[in-house]
Design an enzyme around this catalytic site. Structure first.
Site, PDB file in Angstrom:
ATOM      1  CB  SER A  26      35.880  43.162  42.389  1.00 52.75           C
ATOM      2  OG  SER A  26      35.563  42.928  41.747  1.00 52.75           O
ATOM      3  CG  HIS A  27      33.505  45.941  40.221  1.00 50.39           C
ATOM      4  ND1 HIS A  27      33.372  44.742  41.452  1.00 50.39           N
ATOM      5  CD2 HIS A  27      32.628  46.728  40.600  1.00 50.39           C
ATOM      6  CE1 HIS A  27      32.526  44.916  42.206  1.00 50.39           C
ATOM      7  NE2 HIS A  27      32.173  46.164  41.785  1.00 50.39           N
TER       8      HIS A  27
ATOM      9  CE  LYS B  99      37.705  36.416  46.888  1.00 45.29           C
ATOM     10  NZ  LYS B  99      36.924  36.762  45.994  1.00 45.29           N
TER      11      LYS B  99
ATOM     12  CG  ASP C 107      35.302  42.231  37.730  1.00 40.63           C
ATOM     13  OD1 ASP C 107      35.822  41.192  37.146  1.00 40.63           O
ATOM     14  OD2 ASP C 107      34.841  41.705  38.320  1.00 40.63           O
TER      15      ASP C 107
ATOM     16  CG  ASP D 240      38.306  40.455  40.409  1.00 40.70           C
ATOM     17  OD1 ASP D 240      37.799  40.600  39.942  1.00 40.70           O
ATOM     18  OD2 ASP D 240      38.259  39.667  41.592  1.00 40.70           O
TER      19      ASP D 240
ATOM     20  CG  ASP E  32      34.924  38.080  39.882  1.00 37.94           C
ATOM     21  OD1 ASP E  32      35.044  39.309  38.812  1.00 37.94           O
ATOM     22  OD2 ASP E  32      35.770  37.660  41.163  1.00 37.94           O
ATOM     23  NE  ARG E  33      31.136  41.998  39.776  1.00 29.61           N
ATOM     24  CZ  ARG E  33      30.385  43.177  40.340  1.00 29.61           C
ATOM     25  NH1 ARG E  33      30.181  43.827  39.694  1.00 29.61           N
ATOM     26  NH2 ARG E  33      30.135  42.698  41.573  1.00 29.61           N
TER      27      ARG E  33
ATOM     28  CD  GLU F  12      26.615  36.436  43.824  1.00 30.10           C
ATOM     29  OE1 GLU F  12      26.002  37.245  44.521  1.00 30.10           O
ATOM     30  OE2 GLU F  12      27.815  36.837  43.441  1.00 30.10           O
TER      31      GLU F  12
ATOM     32  CE  LYS G  76      31.629  37.901  40.804  1.00 30.51           C
ATOM     33  NZ  LYS G  76      31.209  37.963  42.283  1.00 30.51           N
TER      34      LYS G  76
ATOM     35  NE  ARG H 143      25.120  46.265  44.911  1.00 27.23           N
ATOM     36  CZ  ARG H 143      26.169  46.761  44.257  1.00 27.23           C
ATOM     37  NH1 ARG H 143      25.256  47.840  43.817  1.00 27.23           N
ATOM     38  NH2 ARG H 143      27.287  47.065  45.059  1.00 27.23           N
TER      39      ARG H 143
HETATM   40  C1  G1P Z   1      28.562  42.488  45.179  1.00 30.28           C
HETATM   41  C2  G1P Z   1      27.868  42.268  44.096  1.00 30.28           C
HETATM   42  C3  G1P Z   1      27.379  40.505  44.711  1.00 30.28           C
HETATM   43  C4  G1P Z   1      29.102  40.129  44.737  1.00 30.28           C
HETATM   44  C5  G1P Z   1      29.839  40.832  45.158  1.00 30.28           C
HETATM   45  C6  G1P Z   1      31.784  40.901  44.984  1.00 30.28           C
HETATM   46  O1  G1P Z   1      28.237  42.657  46.344  1.00 30.28           O
HETATM   47  O2  G1P Z   1      25.765  42.868  44.369  1.00 30.28           O
HETATM   48  O3  G1P Z   1      26.432  39.828  43.703  1.00 30.28           O
HETATM   49  O4  G1P Z   1      29.375  38.484  45.291  1.00 30.28           O
HETATM   50  O5  G1P Z   1      29.442  42.191  44.345  1.00 30.28           O
HETATM   51  O6  G1P Z   1      31.516  40.773  43.519  1.00 30.28           O
HETATM   52  P1  G1P Z   1      26.734  44.060  47.145  1.00 30.28           P
HETATM   53  O7  G1P Z   1      28.297  45.540  46.495  1.00 30.28           O
HETATM   54  O8  G1P Z   1      26.229  44.043  46.195  1.00 30.28           O
HETATM   55  O9  G1P Z   1      27.385  43.556  48.356  1.00 30.28           O
HETATM   56 ZN    ZN Z   2      36.205  40.876  40.188  1.00 30.23          ZN
END
Ligand code: G1P
Ligand code: ZN
Length: 543
Positions: A113-114, A126, A277, A279, A281-282, A363, A376, A496
């Site tokens: 992801s990011h 995944k 981001d 991949d 999805d954000r 989210e 997402k 968090r």
């Molecule tokens: C984080 C975000 C969560 C999201 C996930 C995947 O997870 O808080 O909302 O679904 O990345 O993108 P966390 O690191 O808080 O477990």
């Molecule tokens: Zn992502």
């Protein structure tokens, strides 16, 4: 071509987190590490023989190599056909779309992801199931259990294959189909949004800037925003996916998407800014000199949903993750539809979407989506906003402020403390948990605790239960603190802290967010002893 059965020894650390197995590239590069995990996935999939899988990733470092390994292992494990994105690229939403559209058995997505990429960065694997969404916890736990007893994996002994041209070829008994990563997704977007209207908005001089952050969305944004909607070429920046994401941190938020944010605060700022981001999805949505919180974004999309052709008939319901602000709840209430509160992580929306109980979900972590896929979807949110603005014909800030006047404003922020000593972080949560019973009734900073609990979710569809999904403290007048540890980090622990306060009075809705929340932020430290237990005086990232 021979199928080799390779002896191996289990790794103990292959438990998938919030979003698949995410580790440092160097961890994945250990002998047999990737292979073990992939074999564990295959071993847990009943009905894999002859089935179709979708495969692709966000283009980060190690993507190419991992793809080759997975293709050879898929061929050796009896998979019938693999649809793979050209050059191994598929955004997460596009993969979900393709799994659904082609009725695939599932898909393997290569992404962290990011998280930063490169030899010292992160990598991830995944598995998504046939509805296009992330594997449910029951399956990821089985995969984990399997990984701990694995003794061998199967792989086809064959040269690497070229993935830069569209078309089909055989790999052993399996068919590999190299597909256009963008086409199916772009078609789906056209079916949901009023492209003519957005085209007209852009033709009237409405200027946009989309920052792909050198990650996977570049080609998608170019096709949709430039080629199909007519935005000038320069509207999409950092549009070439790079294996190290240009050395950046492709997380679309106020900290990591700084250059975009700055460009929206300049004299000559465009009317609309957005980023996605690694991949895809954000999403982050900006107006001229204005930031839309993801929680507000979900609420606004819900309130204006019927302006988009794909949602013209209204919404069945909305869902948000527990730490996401309650702005969407107020819209749901007015629409007379249910609003579900789920644990953090997109996978919890899957059952609600499949059962038709919700249409939109989101989210606070810059994720918004709908029943069109089971992930997402960053560009979907961008197009939805453009559709909304093409109808409203007002600046982003005006649209949001009108919403606050109508529904009240939820001041909202998230403070992240990164790279904590895991022991200290767990002690903090344990200590909080231990005092939950004593908190109700206590007051501080002008707020009284109404309720304090360790969030537990029972899925209304399959009745599975997820415990310990975050500590939540509700106050009067309406405010809320949530504490949880990240499940996606790869170095140390991340705490968090989610801070929210409701402001119904329009005269009080124009304050700076951090200032408006200052008393609550102080209270969070008083209650959880953040500084005392972690040694940190301030968060690393504020969103
Ligand atoms: C984080 C975000 C969560 C999201 C996930 C995947 O997870 O808080 O909302 O679904 O990345 O993108 P966390 O690191 O808080 O477990
Ligand atoms: Zn992502």
């Amino acid at each position: 071509m021979r199928i080799r059965t390779q002896a191996t020894r289990p790794y103990e650390d292959q438990r998938p987190g919030t979003s698949g197995l995410r580790k440092k590239v160097r961890v994945f590069q250990q002998p047999h590490y990737l292979e073990n995990f992939v074999q564990s996935i295959f071993d847990c999939l009943d009905g894999l023989a002859g089935a179709t899988l979708v495969l692709g990733g966000d283009g980060r470092y190690y993507n190419d190599q991992a793809l080759q390994t997975i293709l050879k292992m898929a061929a050796a494990n009896g998979v019938g056909r693999v649809l793979v994105g050209r050059n191994g690229l598929l955004s997460t939403p596009a993969a979900s779309c393709i799994i659904r559209k082609h009725g695939a058995f599932g898909g393997i997505l290569l992404t962290a992801s990011h998280n930063p990429a490169g030899p010292d960065g992160d990598f991830g694997v995944k598995y998504n199931v046939g509805n296009g969404g992330p594997a449910p916890e029951s399956l990821t736990e089985r995969i984990y259990a399997r990984s701990r007893e694995l003794r061998a994996y199967r792989i086809l002994e064959v040269e690497d294959v070229a993935l830069d041209r569209l078309g089909c070829f055989r790999l052993g008994a399996m068919t590999v189909e190299v597909i256009d990563p963008v086409a199916d997704y772009a078609e789906l977007m056209e079916s949901l949004f009023d492209f003519d209207r957005i085209h007209a908005l852009l033709a009237d001089g409405f200027r946009i800037r989309f920052d792909a952050m050198h990650a996977v969305t570049g080609p998608y944004a170019r096709e949709l925003l430039v080629h199909r909607l007519g935005a000038p070429e320069e509207s999409v920046v950092h549009a070439t996916p790079l294996p190290d994401f240009g050395g950046g941190h492709p997380d679309p938020n106020l900290t990591y998407a700084r250059p975009l944010v700055e460009s929206l605060w300049r004299e000559d700022a465009p009317d609309f800014g957005a980023a996605s981001d690694g991949d895809g999805d954000r999403n982050m949505i900006l107006g001229r000199g204005f930031f839309v919180t993801p929680s507000d974004s979900l609420a606004l999309l819900a309130a204006h949903a019927t302006c988009a052709p794909g949602y013209r008939d209204g919404l069945a319901g909305i869902a948000r993750s527990m730490p996401t602000s309650r702005a969407a709840d107020r819209v749901a209430e007015r629409l007379g539809i249910p609003c579900y509160e789920t644990p953090t992580g997109w996978k919890y929306f899957g059952n609600l979407l499949d059962a038709g109980r919700i249409t939109l979900c989101g989210e606070e972590s810059f994720g918004t989506g709908s029943n069109h896929i089971r992930e997402k979807d960053g560009l979907w949110a961008v197009l939805f906003w453009l559709n909304l603005l093409a109808v409203a014909r007002q600046p982003v800030a005006e649209v949001v402020k009108a919403h606050w006047r109508a529904y009240g404003r939820h001041y909202y922020t998230r403070h992240d403390y990164e790279g904590l000593d895991p022991e200290a972080a767990h002690r903090l949560i344990e200590t909080l948990r231990a005092q939950l019973g004593k908190l109700p009734g206590r007051s501080g900073q002008g707020l009284r605790v109404l309720q304090a609990e360790d969030f537990r979710y029972e899925d209304p569809v399959d009745h599975s239960v997820s415990e310990h999904q975050g500590i939540r403290i509700l106050f009067e007048p309406e405010a809320r603190l949530v504490f949880r540890l990240s499940g996606t980090g790869t170095a140390g622990a991340t705490l968090r802290v989610y801070v929210e306060r409701f402001e119904p009075d329009p005269a009080q809705q124009d304050q700076d967010t951090q200032q408006a929340l200052a008393p609550l932020i102080r209270l969070a430290d008083e209650i959880a002893g953040i500084q005392r237990l972690t040694g940190r005086a301030r968060p690393d990232v504020i969103t």
